[in-house]
Design a protein around this motif. Sequence first.
Motif, PDB file in Angstrom:
ATOM      1  N   SER A 512       0.818  -1.214   0.000  1.00  0.00           N
ATOM      2  CA  SER A 512       0.000   0.000   0.000  1.00  0.00           C
ATOM      3  C   SER A 512       0.851   1.262   0.000  1.00  0.00           C
ATOM      4  CB  SER A 512      -0.915   0.001   1.228  1.00  0.00           C
ATOM      5  OG  SER A 512      -0.145   0.166   2.405  1.00  0.00           O
ATOM      6  N   GLU A 513       0.226   2.385  -0.320  1.00  0.00           N
ATOM      7  CA  GLU A 513       0.921   3.666  -0.310  1.00  0.00           C
ATOM      8  C   GLU A 513       1.375   4.053   1.096  1.00  0.00           C
ATOM      9  OE1 GLU A 513       2.887   6.802  -1.787  1.00  0.00           O
ATOM     10  OE2 GLU A 513       1.992   5.122  -2.893  1.00  0.00           O
ATOM     11  N   PRO A 514       0.545   3.851   2.141  1.00  0.00           N
ATOM     12  CA  PRO A 514       1.052   4.115   3.499  1.00  0.00           C
ATOM     13  C   PRO A 514       2.294   3.291   3.825  1.00  0.00           C
ATOM     14  CG  PRO A 514      -1.334   3.958   3.548  1.00  0.00           C
ATOM     15  CD  PRO A 514      -0.908   3.557   2.155  1.00  0.00           C
ATOM     16  N   ILE A 577      -9.439   4.791   5.668  1.00  0.00           N
ATOM     17  CA  ILE A 577     -10.679   4.079   5.973  1.00  0.00           C
ATOM     18  C   ILE A 577     -10.481   3.082   7.102  1.00  0.00           C
ATOM     19  CG2 ILE A 577     -12.408   2.493   5.060  1.00  0.00           C
ATOM     20  CD1 ILE A 577     -12.007   3.766   2.327  1.00  0.00           C
ATOM     21  N   THR A 578      -9.400   2.301   7.047  1.00  0.00           N
ATOM     22  CA  THR A 578      -9.232   1.228   8.028  1.00  0.00           C
ATOM     23  C   THR A 578      -8.878   1.746   9.419  1.00  0.00           C
ATOM     24  OG1 THR A 578      -6.942   0.950   7.284  1.00  0.00           O
ATOM     25  CG2 THR A 578      -8.594  -0.521   6.340  1.00  0.00           C
ATOM     26  N   THR A 579      -8.483   3.045   9.545  1.00  0.00           N
ATOM     27  CA  THR A 579      -8.250   3.575  10.891  1.00  0.00           C
ATOM     28  C   THR A 579      -9.545   3.611  11.699  1.00  0.00           C
ATOM     29  OG1 THR A 579      -8.547   5.846  10.089  1.00  0.00           O
ATOM     30  CG2 THR A 579      -6.280   4.991  10.203  1.00  0.00           C
ATOM     31  N   THR A 584      -9.278  -2.389  14.032  1.00  0.00           N
ATOM     32  CA  THR A 584      -8.065  -1.599  14.248  1.00  0.00           C
ATOM     33  C   THR A 584      -7.979  -1.132  15.696  1.00  0.00           C
ATOM     34  OG1 THR A 584      -8.022  -0.858  11.947  1.00  0.00           O
ATOM     35  CG2 THR A 584      -6.813   0.473  13.541  1.00  0.00           C
ATOM     36  N   LYS A 585      -9.101  -0.710  16.249  1.00  0.00           N
ATOM     37  CA  LYS A 585      -9.122  -0.279  17.656  1.00  0.00           C
ATOM     38  C   LYS A 585      -8.698  -1.427  18.571  1.00  0.00           C
ATOM     39  CE  LYS A 585     -12.305   1.436  21.237  1.00  0.00           C
ATOM     40  NZ  LYS A 585     -11.475   2.580  21.692  1.00  0.00           N
ATOM     41  N   ALA A 586      -9.230  -2.623  18.315  1.00  0.00           N
ATOM     42  CA  ALA A 586      -8.887  -3.779  19.144  1.00  0.00           C
ATOM     43  C   ALA A 586      -7.392  -4.088  19.049  1.00  0.00           C
ATOM     44  CB  ALA A 586      -9.714  -4.993  18.723  1.00  0.00           C
ATOM     45  N   LYS A 587      -6.845  -4.031  17.841  1.00  0.00           N
ATOM     46  CA  LYS A 587      -5.416  -4.305  17.646  1.00  0.00           C
ATOM     47  C   LYS A 587      -4.559  -3.231  18.307  1.00  0.00           C
ATOM     48  CE  LYS A 587      -5.924  -6.728  13.214  1.00  0.00           C
ATOM     49  NZ  LYS A 587      -5.633  -6.658  11.749  1.00  0.00           N
ATOM     50  N   ALA A 588      -4.925  -1.951  18.108  1.00  0.00           N
ATOM     51  CA  ALA A 588      -4.134  -0.843  18.640  1.00  0.00           C
ATOM     52  C   ALA A 588      -4.048  -0.908  20.161  1.00  0.00           C
ATOM     53  CB  ALA A 588      -4.743   0.480  18.186  1.00  0.00           C
ATOM     54  N   GLU A 589      -5.175  -1.159  20.804  1.00  0.00           N
ATOM     55  CA  GLU A 589      -5.185  -1.191  22.262  1.00  0.00           C
ATOM     56  C   GLU A 589      -4.464  -2.421  22.800  1.00  0.00           C
ATOM     57  OE1 GLU A 589      -9.281  -0.703  23.315  1.00  0.00           O
ATOM     58  OE2 GLU A 589      -9.298   1.439  22.775  1.00  0.00           O
ATOM     59  N   VAL A 611       0.093   3.787  12.422  1.00  0.00           N
ATOM     60  CA  VAL A 611       0.588   4.855  11.543  1.00  0.00           C
ATOM     61  C   VAL A 611      -0.407   5.058  10.405  1.00  0.00           C
ATOM     62  CG1 VAL A 611       2.426   5.570   9.977  1.00  0.00           C
ATOM     63  CG2 VAL A 611       2.987   4.381  12.113  1.00  0.00           C
ATOM     64  N   ASN A 612      -0.751   6.338  10.166  1.00  0.00           N
ATOM     65  CA  ASN A 612      -1.716   6.685   9.123  1.00  0.00           C
ATOM     66  C   ASN A 612      -1.122   7.768   8.227  1.00  0.00           C
ATOM     67  OD1 ASN A 612      -4.681   8.656   8.935  1.00  0.00           O
ATOM     68  ND2 ASN A 612      -4.233   6.856   7.710  1.00  0.00           N
ATOM     69  N   LEU A 613      -1.321   7.618   6.911  1.00  0.00           N
ATOM     70  CA  LEU A 613      -0.815   8.590   5.939  1.00  0.00           C
ATOM     71  C   LEU A 613      -1.939   9.523   5.516  1.00  0.00           C
ATOM     72  CD1 LEU A 613       1.441   9.578   4.011  1.00  0.00           C
ATOM     73  CD2 LEU A 613       0.606   7.896   2.349  1.00  0.00           C
ATOM     74  N   ARG A 614      -1.697  10.855   5.673  1.00  0.00           N
ATOM     75  CA  ARG A 614      -2.679  11.858   5.255  1.00  0.00           C
ATOM     76  C   ARG A 614      -1.958  12.960   4.489  1.00  0.00           C
ATOM     77  NH1 ARG A 614      -5.169  13.179  11.104  1.00  0.00           N
ATOM     78  NH2 ARG A 614      -5.135  11.051  11.933  1.00  0.00           N
ATOM     79  N   LYS A 615      -2.330  13.117   3.231  1.00  0.00           N
ATOM     80  CA  LYS A 615      -1.742  14.164   2.390  1.00  0.00           C
ATOM     81  C   LYS A 615      -0.222  14.162   2.480  1.00  0.00           C
ATOM     82  CE  LYS A 615      -5.793  17.165   2.700  1.00  0.00           C
ATOM     83  NZ  LYS A 615      -6.321  18.500   3.096  1.00  0.00           N
ATOM     84  N   ASP A 616       0.346  12.968   2.352  1.00  0.00           N
ATOM     85  CA  ASP A 616       1.795  12.763   2.350  1.00  0.00           C
ATOM     86  C   ASP A 616       2.449  13.049   3.704  1.00  0.00           C
ATOM     87  OD1 ASP A 616       3.873  11.759   0.779  1.00  0.00           O
ATOM     88  OD2 ASP A 616       4.738  13.751   0.548  1.00  0.00           O
TER      89      ASP A 616
END
Length: 640
Positions: A512-514, A577-579, A584-589, A611-616
């Motif tokens: 993926s791009e991220p 979207i997946t954030t 994702t919440k279950a995994k992050a915590e 980690v999330n990618l937003r506008k580079d």
Amino acid sequence: VYVRPREDGRSVIEILDKTREEGKKIILIVDEAYRNYFTENSQKFIRDVIKPRLTFEVSATPLMTPSGEDLAEEKAGFVKVPFDNVVESGLIKRETHINKAIGNYTEFASSADEVVLHAALMKRDELAGLYGEQGINVKPLMLVQLPSERKNMLDIDISMRSEVEELLKQKGITYENKKLAVWLSDEKVNFEGIEQNDNGVEVLIFKEAVAVGWDCPRAQVLVMLRPIRSITFEIQTVGRILRMPEAKHYDEEALNQAFVYTNLQEIIINREAEGFEFFKHGKTAYLKDGIQNVSLPSVYLKRTDYGDLMQRFEDVLVEVLNEHCGITHETDYENNLAKAKKFIETDAAKLAKPILADVVLENIDIEKDITGGLDIQTIQMNVSPENLQRELDYLAQRWSMPYQARSYQKVKQSLYRWFKNFNWEYRYRDKQDLIHRIVTCSEKNQRFFSDMCDIAKKRYESVRAEEIAAKRKRTDFEFRLPPSDDFSDSYELVESIKKCPYDKCYLQKKRSEPERRFEQALEESGNVEWWYKNGVQLDRYFAVEYESENKRRAFYPDYIVRYTDGRIGIYDTKSRITTRDPETKAKAEALQRYISEVNSRLGLTVCGGIVNLRKDVLYLQNSKDYQYEDNNSKWQRWTE
């Protein structure tokens, strides 16, 4: 032989006719339809003789394609079992390696064929040693396929066979000591019992005959000696070495792998195949010398849910039967029986269900009643215990659907337990036969138990998830960077990566791009010593346990990073979207709980998060209470 008329009336045609006369429908199951099913003679026989009401084609490469009209009108259907599900069930091997480490053997041989055979023999010996170390009574078999695709032996086959036999003789593998076998159209040597896991044959020479319809789960190494040209690899190509010897995976990962060695200069993996990731071909990376490794507590959760009814079902079915009959005290035998008689027939002497399969009349005159006809009821009462047992097995399988057919044992054990309410001790043979007759020889009883099983299955669904989670096998281990790793054709060599801990950096072509942006940031950071792209689903990769939908699962974070100051980073990249996904919440915590626990208990310095990618721009959230919203203050720019 089976089609032509016979004096005993047991030709296929007569049996089918009699079956239809009894009002029964015929179901046709076609295995490997591509071989003979669509020939003119086969189609005529099916149309004019079998006349099936329903036809199933069972194949990895099906030829029957239901039309849209048939699907809409429910005249046809299509059921597909995902390849990954078959692998995960333990029935077949996890992956196939093509020419694994073959370069290590070039100095031992003078030709490509010798290199291939030598490498394959060494691999077979290595696997045999691993089975022995694990205490597993399996002797791996190596298959050698001769070059031509013609049924008859050609000159190239004869020449190659002689070369192979001579090389194997030098290794102490001969026909005389029964370590070598051959299977050709006109010759079979040492072939008897070769499918058994402990058979002593180590190598089998064959042509195309062995490739279809032969099942030998201990076969694990395949040598393909072909004319020098390319071949497209599909799962069917190596189907003979995919089965697991005991239909389960082992703790030693090499025993869960198949190995192909070939003299082909070019191998093309079928990119449309479901098992594209299944083939590992010539892409191996080795851990660099001097790399400061990590040691992180990790888990591996082995799947235990294969569509079976499990132990709790027995409790549920007994509970449903008791409730329906009003049984509350297990030892109140007389009252319990009186209550049960309101719903089922319990007098075995009066039960006479027409079960005539496999009945043998020892003296037909004695079996006649006063009218001169056969006394059917007397015959039925004399049906053997073995036939009653088979009838109950059949019914239990039917009542256990849609769960796996092997679940019928749970249904049977439930019934045995329930009949203990009447003080009928089922462990004694005569009492067990009595239960079999009561369950199977009354249509009323069959309907009752069928209805109770349906109710129990619905109730069982509410506790099944809990049972699966509780039974899921957990293995705790210390994760360290593997000494080496193999990659399929879906991976590419990325030479621009300098901070990979391996001598070569292979990454997914379609990542993926991220992921790409995070990898670039890791490369550009002055604080990063090395970073590792984690794998998934295998017990050599790093995972954290978490819970989702009442099920225990394994979370495989994307990246493990070692910083120059000694910290260890664990990160997982997500798209916008997946954030927001609850998963994702279950995994992050779960990751934050893991980090807190290892830092306090083991004195490590571990950090990380999502980690999330937003506008580079990369953002990180490492909160113990994960929040979805983009503008939440818990999202901070990643600045490492």
